[in-house]
Design a protein around this motif. Sequence first.
Motif, short mmCIF file in Angstrom:
data_model
loop_
_atom_site.label_atom_id
_atom_site.label_comp_id
_atom_site.label_asym_id
_atom_site.label_seq_id
_atom_site.Cartn_x
_atom_site.Cartn_y
_atom_site.Cartn_z
N GLN A 25 6.51 -27.50 -32.33
CA GLN A 25 6.74 -28.08 -31.00
C GLN A 25 5.36 -28.32 -30.39
OE1 GLN A 25 9.70 -28.78 -28.92
NE2 GLN A 25 8.01 -29.84 -27.91
N GLU A 26 5.06 -29.59 -30.12
CA GLU A 26 3.75 -29.93 -29.55
C GLU A 26 3.84 -29.90 -28.01
OE1 GLU A 26 0.68 -33.20 -30.90
OE2 GLU A 26 2.20 -34.09 -29.62
N PHE A 27 2.76 -29.45 -27.40
CA PHE A 27 2.70 -29.44 -25.93
C PHE A 27 1.35 -29.95 -25.48
CE2 PHE A 27 1.48 -25.41 -27.70
CZ PHE A 27 0.24 -25.21 -27.11
N LEU A 28 1.30 -30.42 -24.24
CA LEU A 28 0.03 -30.86 -23.66
C LEU A 28 0.10 -30.73 -22.14
CD1 LEU A 28 -0.23 -34.77 -23.97
CD2 LEU A 28 1.88 -33.51 -24.04
N GLY A 29 -1.01 -31.07 -21.48
CA GLY A 29 -1.04 -30.96 -20.02
C GLY A 29 -1.22 -29.52 -19.59
N SER A 30 -0.62 -29.20 -18.44
CA SER A 30 -0.83 -27.84 -17.91
C SER A 30 0.50 -27.17 -17.59
CB SER A 30 -1.72 -27.91 -16.67
OG SER A 30 -1.20 -28.84 -15.75
N ASP A 31 1.47 -27.34 -18.50
CA ASP A 31 2.75 -26.66 -18.35
C ASP A 31 2.55 -25.14 -18.44
OD1 ASP A 31 4.01 -29.03 -18.17
OD2 ASP A 31 4.85 -29.00 -20.19
N ARG A 32 3.54 -24.42 -17.97
CA ARG A 32 3.45 -22.95 -18.05
C ARG A 32 3.73 -22.51 -19.50
NH1 ARG A 32 4.33 -19.45 -13.76
NH2 ARG A 32 5.59 -18.20 -15.19
N PRO A 33 2.87 -21.67 -20.05
CA PRO A 33 3.06 -21.25 -21.45
C PRO A 33 4.42 -20.61 -21.71
CG PRO A 33 0.96 -20.43 -20.57
CD PRO A 33 1.68 -21.08 -19.45
N LYS A 71 -18.20 -36.55 -17.18
CA LYS A 71 -17.05 -36.90 -16.34
C LYS A 71 -16.88 -38.41 -16.40
CE LYS A 71 -16.24 -33.10 -13.58
NZ LYS A 71 -16.74 -32.00 -13.19
N GLY A 72 -15.68 -38.86 -16.34
CA GLY A 72 -15.48 -40.31 -16.42
C GLY A 72 -14.01 -40.61 -16.43
N GLU A 73 -13.69 -41.66 -17.14
CA GLU A 73 -12.31 -42.16 -17.16
C GLU A 73 -11.30 -41.08 -17.53
OE1 GLU A 73 -11.49 -45.67 -19.47
OE2 GLU A 73 -13.31 -46.60 -18.72
N TRP A 74 -11.68 -40.25 -18.51
CA TRP A 74 -10.69 -39.28 -18.98
C TRP A 74 -10.37 -38.24 -17.91
CZ3 TRP A 74 -7.18 -39.64 -22.42
CH2 TRP A 74 -6.40 -38.52 -22.70
N THR A 75 -11.40 -37.78 -17.18
CA THR A 75 -11.18 -36.82 -16.09
C THR A 75 -10.27 -37.47 -15.05
OG1 THR A 75 -13.49 -36.23 -16.47
CG2 THR A 75 -12.42 -35.22 -14.57
N ASP A 76 -10.54 -38.72 -14.73
CA ASP A 76 -9.73 -39.43 -13.73
C ASP A 76 -8.29 -39.56 -14.21
OD1 ASP A 76 -12.09 -39.67 -12.41
OD2 ASP A 76 -12.46 -41.76 -13.01
N PHE A 77 -8.15 -39.86 -15.51
CA PHE A 77 -6.80 -40.02 -16.07
C PHE A 77 -6.00 -38.73 -15.93
CE2 PHE A 77 -4.11 -39.42 -19.89
CZ PHE A 77 -3.17 -40.41 -19.64
N MET A 129 -6.55 -36.29 -13.82
CA MET A 129 -6.33 -36.08 -12.39
C MET A 129 -5.11 -36.87 -11.93
SD MET A 129 -7.88 -34.07 -10.41
CE MET A 129 -9.34 -33.22 -9.91
N SER A 130 -5.03 -38.13 -12.41
CA SER A 130 -3.93 -39.00 -11.99
C SER A 130 -2.59 -38.45 -12.46
CB SER A 130 -4.13 -40.42 -12.53
OG SER A 130 -3.85 -40.44 -13.92
N ARG A 131 -2.62 -37.60 -13.47
CA ARG A 131 -1.38 -36.98 -13.96
C ARG A 131 -1.21 -35.56 -13.42
NH1 ARG A 131 0.45 -40.38 -18.43
NH2 ARG A 131 2.06 -38.86 -18.86
N GLY A 132 -2.02 -35.24 -12.41
CA GLY A 132 -1.88 -33.95 -11.74
C GLY A 132 -2.52 -32.78 -12.49
N ILE A 133 -3.41 -33.09 -13.44
CA ILE A 133 -4.04 -32.01 -14.22
C ILE A 133 -5.48 -31.83 -13.72
CG2 ILE A 133 -4.73 -31.27 -16.53
CD1 ILE A 133 -2.42 -33.17 -17.54
#
Length: 412
Positions: free
Chosen positions: A167-175, A239-245, A247-251
């Motif tokens: 099961q793959e996970f990403l982002g900042s979900d609760r473990p 820092k750049g596009e990836w950080t912004d991306f 952030m835009s997803r709430g991470i």
Amino acid sequence: MNQDFSKVRYINSPGENSLETHAVHRAGWVIISPNQVIENGCVEVENGLIKDVYRAFPGKNTMGKNRGQHTIDHGPGVLMPCLVNAHLHLELSALKNALSFDKGFAAWVQQLLGKREAAGTAVLVSAAQKAAKQLVDEGVGYIGEISTLGITRAIVQSLNLSGVWFQEFLGSDRPDTIIEKTRLGKTNSLSFSLAGHAPHTTDPLLLQAAKNETIVRNLPFSIHLAESDAESKFISGQKGEWTDFLMSRGIDTSAWPIGSKSPVQYLADLGVLDSSTLAVHLLNIESRDLDILVETQTQICLCPRSNLNLHNRLPDISRMLEKNLAPALGSDSLASCDSLSIFDEMAFIRQKYPSIDPAQVLSMATLNGARALGLLHRAGTLDKGKKSAFIYLDLNVRNKTDLIERVTTHET
Ligand SMILES: [Zn+2]
């Protein structure tokens, strides 16, 4: 389609529970392992395990072995271990030929997310079922399946496959949510474990928590590593596009311990790399990174056909072999690769890396893959004591060199 390989015949499947009580299988050749090949060989099986492997009729001793036993003669071809596809995503099979590679990796990911959403679960499941059946027909008996949506678990369970479903996970979900949702564990033939998506897409605390959970349960862990430039830049602190991306997803990545390091160093610092972690891709690698992978005994898996399509570059396999790393092979998904066949992956490597010893390539497709998924005790070679599940390929060859050449250069 090469005629020799149009039919891969299974002598028991890795996922089968009711295996033969006793039988002797003969063929023109037996590949016990890439460096141990027998001409006119027999594989004797008993109670689901390989009891012995020997020459059929070379002398009186082995004549005796065969006497009175039911021998199944498969023909002039080769009995060999089932292949291992150590990294694939069956749930993206519906996206075959649906995405373009020419606008770069980020655009490809965006297209993938959009088209996966648009396809709907029924279409994704149906294509995954079809691809899984074909995968088995192509001689892959062991898999490392990565599932983000969770929809391929039942498919993998319904086939006579063995291996690990991640099961793959990403982002900042609760473990704890992810761990609870996944129903981790093992059956006779399958393990159900966790995979982090990548260092630059997944909260480090989540990676650590998930990795720890797999350690406690003695399960393998997997993660894409050092695949893209965006990943390397972000982890090195640019820092750049990836950080912004993100952030835009709430991470919020402000507390992530990134900066002045490579993705491999970053995961080593997090404590995520060890002998039960399978790191996949390793395209953006420095010499020091390879040393870290050796020191931590991290398992590695390469997907060169996918890399060429998505990133227009290939992993430095020769350098990895020089460091005594033992890469497994994966196809990645049909969204980035023409087939899930490991015969095709081997043929591609033979073509793109002509200096690599063919026996090494066959090792990648068999025993390295089994080791990478924690299956070496029962798969990867036809040594005594392993599971009596293997394949027969119908081909005519002159000698051992010719045999390994043909097995590693033919496409399904
Ligand atoms: Zn992948």
